[in-house]
Design a protein around this motif. Sequence first.
Motif, mmCIF file in Angstrom:
data_model
loop_
_atom_site.group_PDB
_atom_site.id
_atom_site.type_symbol
_atom_site.label_atom_id
_atom_site.label_comp_id
_atom_site.label_asym_id
_atom_site.label_seq_id
_atom_site.Cartn_x
_atom_site.Cartn_y
_atom_site.Cartn_z
ATOM 1 N N THR A 25 0.852 -1.197 0.000
ATOM 2 C CA THR A 25 0.000 0.000 0.000
ATOM 3 C C THR A 25 0.881 1.238 0.000
ATOM 4 O O THR A 25 2.063 1.180 0.353
ATOM 5 N N MET A 26 0.293 2.351 -0.376
ATOM 6 C CA MET A 26 1.031 3.608 -0.362
ATOM 7 C C MET A 26 1.164 4.093 1.068
ATOM 8 O O MET A 26 0.178 4.180 1.795
ATOM 9 N N GLY A 27 2.396 4.374 1.490
ATOM 10 C CA GLY A 27 2.652 4.923 2.807
ATOM 11 C C GLY A 27 2.661 6.439 2.747
ATOM 12 O O GLY A 27 2.153 7.039 1.792
ATOM 13 N N LEU A 28 3.255 7.063 3.742
ATOM 14 C CA LEU A 28 3.309 8.525 3.760
ATOM 15 C C LEU A 28 4.130 9.090 2.610
ATOM 16 O O LEU A 28 3.786 10.117 2.037
ATOM 17 N N GLU A 29 5.256 8.422 2.279
ATOM 18 C CA GLU A 29 6.111 8.920 1.212
ATOM 19 C C GLU A 29 6.371 7.904 0.111
ATOM 20 O O GLU A 29 6.542 8.285 -1.045
ATOM 21 N N ILE A 30 6.450 6.628 0.482
ATOM 22 C CA ILE A 30 6.712 5.564 -0.487
ATOM 23 C C ILE A 30 5.788 4.384 -0.205
ATOM 24 O O ILE A 30 5.102 4.364 0.820
ATOM 25 N N TYR A 31 5.797 3.433 -1.107
ATOM 26 C CA TYR A 31 5.002 2.227 -0.887
ATOM 27 C C TYR A 31 5.572 1.438 0.283
ATOM 28 O O TYR A 31 6.772 1.493 0.574
ATOM 29 N N GLU A 32 4.698 0.699 0.957
ATOM 30 C CA GLU A 32 5.097 -0.115 2.103
ATOM 31 C C GLU A 32 4.517 -1.509 1.939
ATOM 32 O O GLU A 32 3.493 -1.696 1.280
ATOM 33 N N ILE A 33 5.181 -2.491 2.567
ATOM 34 C CA ILE A 33 4.709 -3.867 2.541
ATOM 35 C C ILE A 33 4.324 -4.279 3.948
ATOM 36 O O ILE A 33 5.129 -4.155 4.877
ATOM 37 N N ASP A 34 3.110 -4.756 4.111
ATOM 38 C CA ASP A 34 2.625 -5.257 5.393
ATOM 39 C C ASP A 34 3.206 -6.655 5.600
ATOM 40 O O ASP A 34 2.829 -7.593 4.897
#
Length: 84
Positions: A25-34
């Motif tokens: 998902t899109m994080g605050l600045e870059i994509y993130e992986i849960d």
Amino acid sequence: MALMITDECINCDVCEPECPNDAITMGLEIYEIDHNKCTECVGHYDVPQCRQVCPVDCIPLHPEHVESKDQLMQKYKNLTGKSS
């Protein structure tokens, strides 16, 4: 082991739709992986699809979430409801 996205991410949007577990998902600045959803595509594909499409090679293994292939398969089964 779950994957992670580093700050080299250029937000190109190609990894998110490739994830069969909706772990990206899109994080605050870059994509993130849960890491709770990431199975490195075990159960779906032979290799992690996000890593296959990433143009800047910014998706390494997450050192804080070490998991064996068996653990990743169990996570896949838990996420999908499949027992075999």
